[in-house]
Design an enzyme around this catalytic site. Structure first.
Site, short mmCIF file in Angstrom:
data_model
loop_
_atom_site.label_atom_id
_atom_site.label_comp_id
_atom_site.label_asym_id
_atom_site.label_seq_id
_atom_site.Cartn_x
_atom_site.Cartn_y
_atom_site.Cartn_z
N GLY A 206 0.76 -1.14 -0.02
CA GLY A 206 0.11 0.19 -0.02
C GLY A 206 0.98 1.28 0.14
O GLY A 206 2.07 1.40 0.36
N CYS A 207 0.23 2.36 -0.45
CA CYS A 207 1.00 3.52 -0.47
C CYS A 207 1.40 3.93 0.78
O CYS A 207 2.78 4.40 1.05
CB CYS A 207 0.16 4.72 -1.28
#
Lengths: 352, 352, 352, 352
Positions: free
Chosen positions: A155-156
């Site tokens: 995930g970012c």
């Protein structure tokens, strides 16, 4: 001349899809052969993303229309929850022996089925693949990624927290508790679906924290840091929406272990990342800005001493759409396929 | 009809100066009789701030040219360090018996001379006034402000940290250590002096942390929280520059004391601010945005439970130029002069 | 003490609705008694617009639930096309003798039924009211507005084009053809409905022209300028979307009539607006910025000579939500009800 | 393996300098051997532009310290007026026989000495080079550029006006008078020198027109259009500052010649640019956004019919720092040195 790897991008009508295309049109080793977007099937990529109109690209199709017989590598950029059954069908299907997949959704990031169900609200539909999938933080898991069929692209937010924290925890220079991750993200992380809260008038000229104490990226960070620390870790994680398009800054608050000094912590990070192309530890006294990595696959890490001895403040910046998503996905592909790791994603940051 | 209070604004060519004017031109009890700006003396306010051109305002002068015989109340919006000698000369001068002063600089915020010298790099030039000055957090020190000759208007960051934290510490519901204040500010806090780092191209589309572990607002927060806690407090404080003009959001990480639950903490804040015009505690589950207070003198406080029991995340938003500077300064003036506290600063927030 | 005028706002959940509330909560002569928003009926205004949460406001209802027996003045801030039948039913209903209406939609701006049908794609449903409605450009039609039952508040773009152009055309100092109006607007003009094109990522950091040669505000400008010129006028009008929330700048290209000089044109505008509270002609050499009027009901007009003799460039700025919509609507109400024209809308612009 | 061309960038500390570096670090045919910045001599490029810190670049020097014996190609990105004497000294100096120069300043754009003096306020210091220099609009002057020693890279605004207008004028499909060019630019065009007017608080959330009727890019546009039209042309040109970093949109108002229809005009542009890599005419009905070219060397042209027959509205977008400056400079270099024209500047636009 070697044939190019044939790439399909599923979910090409979102920002991460467009960003994959931005890099891959100039990637010398691959050719984009299919682009899917169920709700926009039949449209050209240039009509959906006019900045890509100059490129000769396949017309958008529904996933069902993709002929996977002619595909070697799949990027899944679909909404969370929609990928599990699809990936299973691909890997168990007639081309499963050849296909390799980088999934940008959250579907295969959590390795524990119960955790997944807790945080995503429904049972995982391909738990055996959940176990098989390799967590695609390349700097950490490069070896396993090389031979992986299925990579779960981090995930970012987790990427920006894990890059600095896992070496520090693995080396045992900071305490595993408390760890506070205060993250600031640009609006592209919210996707392209029209939502009132993502309108320009609602995002510009203001900031706020959301998902306080309960964001799904929390357990993802926990999982990876627990592996690094060799004990259960639970971070306090707060995401914030910034009035900008791209970039994540995570400001991380930790404590040095007894007997450890700042120089020790700095050495751990510098040693760890000295030979990495995409992760740099900036010199003491230097501040990291998201604008220094905008558009690039770089992550920058800063290390700072607090007024209070023993407390350390770590900052990490990345472009959420690149190192936090599509760039990292291509970096994984490069590793999986034995290409030079920087191929196609070596662009310099764009400033201003 | 009562005569209006005659107000001088010293340092009127900065953003806080302009913001004082924005409110005061419609304040029914005061009249602006002097505006100083040494480097822009001789210019009209309308040429320096065209948005104020429609108003009939005194021409900018140097401070020396201000006739304090005709002044009742002084707002000092001068750079840090330049105010001390001036304020002394005003209060010890021929009109000192009548003049009352709200100082928006940092010069009189720290009450300890040694602290001041440590953080500002030179000895204080009016240490007796440093002691006399009242810290102008109205909601906390209203009583002392009423009779003060000199009020030190709190810093923009400290206001957003202190409003939620001092009641919690005074009531003993959260631990005094560790306290982490992660603050995000708009660019107007950086002032109007041309600096490369404040250019549009350098500020927009990116975020960064600065002054990490060493910002001067840290000790200011410490001072006031120590008073509230009855013991020395030292916070970890990190300011960040946001790509926006106005607004501060402070995200604060604390721990509940043993035996205290979230509801207790919420009750402390709700009780404390129930009757306040400018500080509101938002209901459980509600998120605070800086855009919900933009242009107004409001501060909003949110209280959130972390995944980890016992950890609490407090959010507080304000407009840094209003409640964090000029609005709070006028609020102080209203209290000092016995006006209704909301007079002239009751404007609703401007959204979008 | 006189009783306050009871005001209903229909369509209160859009930006213009919120902006009406922002001003009216401090308007000393009116009281908001009803707020309608069909799709958000039952919600509080504070949940729909948290910046208004501090105010004691009626809960949102559907229009059907509004008790017009207790209403004196109605602001219609409904989407184009939905207002015609409603306004007729109000004016022909039991309270029609008392009700007065300011309509912010485009429904009653065009006075010609055929024009309306051409540009809006369906026959007008209350053509007799279309004729009766007064075009609410107060500086031009003040007299007629005083006694109007129904005022059509001018469009945001037309306001910025008409304020400078109608006096110039009426005085015959500029040619009626060609007239080019190149207008730049902030995103709030696009409303609050979620649309992909209005997302932050789609609006920030870029500009574009839209509705080129075909925007509905073109014929509205034509209609009013034709009246001023005493002959048919057709402007070339191009709107642009700017990466900002508020403000319209119209850059207007015209030709001086033979024998007319710049000073003549300037004199026409200066004479016309000398006594107006909300429209100012800036001195020669001064540039007008939208930020100089942000949040206020002001419009500023600049007049500039081109390198080519005889060509004049006129600039006009306003806040599209205030002078271009809600502020002008309240200005109309003030005139209709005999209040001082600036009541409740005298706020100074907010900069930065 | 052929040796790389050795490139010097003079004036490397500005935005155009940084942008040259961004592209050239990945240009396969060149090597950056010198970077000058008089006021920042001795600093690393990475300290001046942290986004370039990952690259191995020469330390900044003063111009005097550059050893031109080891330089093949020079990019001058110096302020206007400072380049003339320098370029002469380079071309007349010991390495003049080998050196080739792309000048990004305005110094060699106007070919007429008197015009230069009128608009820049002082006599040109190298008038013979003023005549020799080739105007570097590659799509128009490619042939002459191939053999040029000195190319004057077109101004950012002129590029966006000339790309659509010169073919239309040359083909005689639009009238040469009147021509109105209403241009909107991002803030990076204002450079990196700290100026109050370019601060974030002064640029964001607002627009304005400047240099109205008198901007220096007007005569530059005139010069080139006069050549195309074969008669003197004088445009009406108004630049505007947009609250964004990058991008120029020019909205151009013209008239079709008698007997010419829109399809004719469209055909002229489509034929002219069909084989161009960097200039595209978008299909009828498509709108061009600056964000569709951001970061790339592309220009997009749209052609639109007005409501009034015979009037045409042309829109053209570019990234002012790329096609409007550094990208176009490299495009010129590629042509001058016989490289494939797109080498090193083929990057896809970055959106969002």
């Amino acid at each position: 001349m070697t044939e190019k790897t044939r790439v399909a991008i599923l979910g090409a009508s979102g920002y991460t899809g467009a960003e994959l295309v931005r890099f891959l049109v100039h990637h010398p080793k691959v050719s984009i052969v299919a682009l899917s977007a169920n709700r926009k099937a039949g449209q050209t990529m240039g009509s959906v993303f006019p900045h890509l109109a100059p490129y000769d690209l396949p017309v958008l199709t529904s996933i069902d229309e993709v002929d996977f017989a002619g595909v070697d590598f799949v990027f899944c950029a679909l909404p969370h929850g929609t990928t599990q059954a699809l990936v299973r069908s691909l890997l168990e299907g007639p081309h499963g022996g050849r296909l390799r997949i980088a999934d940008l959704s959250a579907d295969f990031r959590l390795t524990d089925a119960a955790d997944y169900e807790t945080w995503y609200g429904h049972p995982h539909q391909a738990p055996e693949l959940q176990e098989e999938a390799v967590y695609g933080l390349v700097e950490r898991n490069r070896q396993a990624i090389r031979s992986a069929r299925l990579v779960a692209v981090p995930g970012c937010y987790p990427t920006s927290a894990l890059l600095p924290l896992w070496p520090l925890l693995e080396a045992g220079v900071v305490e595993a508790d408390p760890l506070i991750v205060d993250s600031k993200s640009g609006a592209s992380g919210g996707g392209r679906d029209p939502k009132e809260g993502m309108l320009h008038c609602e995002v510009s000229e203001g900031v706020y924290a959301y998902g306080i104490g309960s964001h799904r990226h929390g357990p993802e960070i926990d999982q990876e840091l627990s592996l690094a620390a060799g004990r259960p870790v639970r971070v306090t994680f707060t995401p914030h929406l910034m009035p900008m398009n791209r970039g994540i800054l995570s400001t991380i608050y930790a404590r040095l272990k007894d007997g450890v000094c700042m120089a020790d912590a700095r050495k751990v990070l510098e040693d760890r990342y000295r030979d990495e192309a995409f992760v740099h530890v900036v010199p003491e006294g230097t501040l990291v800005h998201t604008r220094h990595v905008r558009g690039s696959n770089l992550a920058l890490i800063g290390l700072h001493e607090d007024r209070t001895p023993g407390r350390v403040i770590v900052t990490c910046v990345e472009d959420n759409l690149v190192k936090g998503a599509s760039g990292q996905a291509i970096q994984n592909m490069n590793v999986m396929l034995g290409f030079e790791e920087t191929t196609g994603i070596a662009q310099a940051p764009m400033f201003p």
